[in-house]
Design a protein around this motif. Structure first.
Motif, PDB file in Angstrom:
ATOM      1  N   LEU A 132     -23.886 -19.545  26.153  1.00 54.29           N
ATOM      2  CA  LEU A 132     -22.867 -20.091  27.168  1.00 54.29           C
ATOM      3  C   LEU A 132     -23.331 -20.447  28.468  1.00 54.29           C
ATOM      4  O   LEU A 132     -23.005 -21.282  28.971  1.00 54.29           O
ATOM      5  CB  LEU A 132     -21.687 -19.091  27.091  1.00 54.29           C
ATOM      6  CG  LEU A 132     -20.667 -19.403  26.018  1.00 54.29           C
ATOM      7  CD1 LEU A 132     -19.567 -18.347  26.397  1.00 54.29           C
ATOM      8  CD2 LEU A 132     -20.076 -20.896  26.154  1.00 54.29           C
ATOM      9  N   GLN A 133     -24.115 -19.447  29.145  1.00 55.72           N
ATOM     10  CA  GLN A 133     -24.526 -19.658  30.443  1.00 55.72           C
ATOM     11  C   GLN A 133     -25.275 -20.928  30.502  1.00 55.72           C
ATOM     12  O   GLN A 133     -25.375 -21.468  31.715  1.00 55.72           O
ATOM     13  CB  GLN A 133     -25.162 -18.278  31.118  1.00 55.72           C
ATOM     14  CG  GLN A 133     -24.062 -17.277  31.248  1.00 55.72           C
ATOM     15  CD  GLN A 133     -24.471 -15.832  31.473  1.00 55.72           C
ATOM     16  OE1 GLN A 133     -25.804 -15.572  31.319  1.00 55.72           O
ATOM     17  NE2 GLN A 133     -23.576 -15.042  32.043  1.00 55.72           N
ATOM     18  N   GLY A 134     -26.244 -21.103  29.586  1.00 54.81           N
ATOM     19  CA  GLY A 134     -27.237 -22.207  29.568  1.00 54.81           C
ATOM     20  C   GLY A 134     -26.333 -23.574  29.127  1.00 54.81           C
ATOM     21  O   GLY A 134     -26.720 -24.669  29.342  1.00 54.81           O
ATOM     22  N   ASN A 135     -25.268 -23.458  28.492  1.00 56.16           N
ATOM     23  CA  ASN A 135     -24.342 -24.812  27.978  1.00 56.16           C
ATOM     24  C   ASN A 135     -23.116 -25.214  28.732  1.00 56.16           C
ATOM     25  O   ASN A 135     -22.873 -26.168  28.538  1.00 56.16           O
ATOM     26  CB  ASN A 135     -24.569 -24.549  26.492  1.00 56.16           C
ATOM     27  CG  ASN A 135     -25.986 -24.764  25.921  1.00 56.16           C
ATOM     28  OD1 ASN A 135     -26.494 -25.816  25.717  1.00 56.16           O
ATOM     29  ND2 ASN A 135     -26.497 -23.511  25.449  1.00 56.16           N
ATOM     30  N   ALA A 136     -22.446 -24.236  29.202  1.00 61.24           N
ATOM     31  CA  ALA A 136     -21.126 -24.524  29.656  1.00 61.24           C
ATOM     32  C   ALA A 136     -21.040 -24.989  31.080  1.00 61.24           C
ATOM     33  O   ALA A 136     -20.018 -25.522  31.207  1.00 61.24           O
ATOM     34  CB  ALA A 136     -20.425 -23.103  29.502  1.00 61.24           C
ATOM     35  N   GLY A 137     -22.036 -24.673  31.765  1.00 62.17           N
ATOM     36  CA  GLY A 137     -21.924 -25.291  32.973  1.00 62.17           C
ATOM     37  C   GLY A 137     -20.963 -24.659  34.003  1.00 62.17           C
ATOM     38  O   GLY A 137     -20.697 -23.450  33.530  1.00 62.17           O
TER      39      GLY A 137
END
Length: 162
Positions: A132-137
């Motif tokens: 999530l931290q790499g994809n949710a922005g």
């Protein structure tokens, strides 16, 4: 129940075994040249068998997680969350991908519905949070707020280490 002598179809000529009408044969070839076959019986009493246990919701959620740590937004996840896929999609924040939204909902479900089993899913959650931290922005906080409303939970970003 009578015992019937039968010849295993894959066995060497003359090899017989006993079989009850309710016991299916199990044959496995062990040698090619000598046509040696091991035949055994497996107990199978359909009348006395117990119905299969229903899969636990936690196990169902675990089986839906992708290798990268995310979840897909599909009918299987929606069913596990006690919602329809259309319902979940209609409440998805516009700025996020369906996978981000599904992953947020899955993590919130873990905290609200399977908190007593935390030891079983904390590594799974860590992988999901990393994804999530790499994809949710910058939309992650908004997703958490909306997800809490959708699931009726109250998981704070601090609980997730965000």
């Amino acid at each position: 129940m009578p015992i019937v002598k039968k010849r295993c179809a894959r066995a060497a000529p003359g090899i017989m075994f006993a079989q009850s009408a309710r016991l299916p044969k199990i044959c496995s070839e062990t040698l090619e040249d000598n046509a040696f076959v091991a035949c055994s019986l497996e107990l199978s009493n359909e009348e006395e068998s117990t119905p299969p246990k229903e899969e636990s919701p936690l196990l169902g959620l675990v089986s839906l997680q992708n290798a990268d740590g995310s979840w897909a937004l599909d009918s299987s996840l929606a069913s596990l969350l006690d919602q329809s896929e259309a319902e979940i999609k209609s409440k998805m924040p516009e700025q996020v991908s369906p996978s981000v939204w599904a992953t947020v909902l899955a993590i919130l479900w873990l905290h609200s519905k399977a908190a007593e089993q935390r030891e079983e899913w904390e590594l799974l959650e860590a992988k999901a949070l990393n994804w999530l931290q790499g994809n949710a922005g910058s939309w992650l906080a908004d997703c958490l707020k909306t997800g809490n409303a959708v699931l009726g939970s109250s998981v704070s970003p601090q609980t997730l280490g965000l």
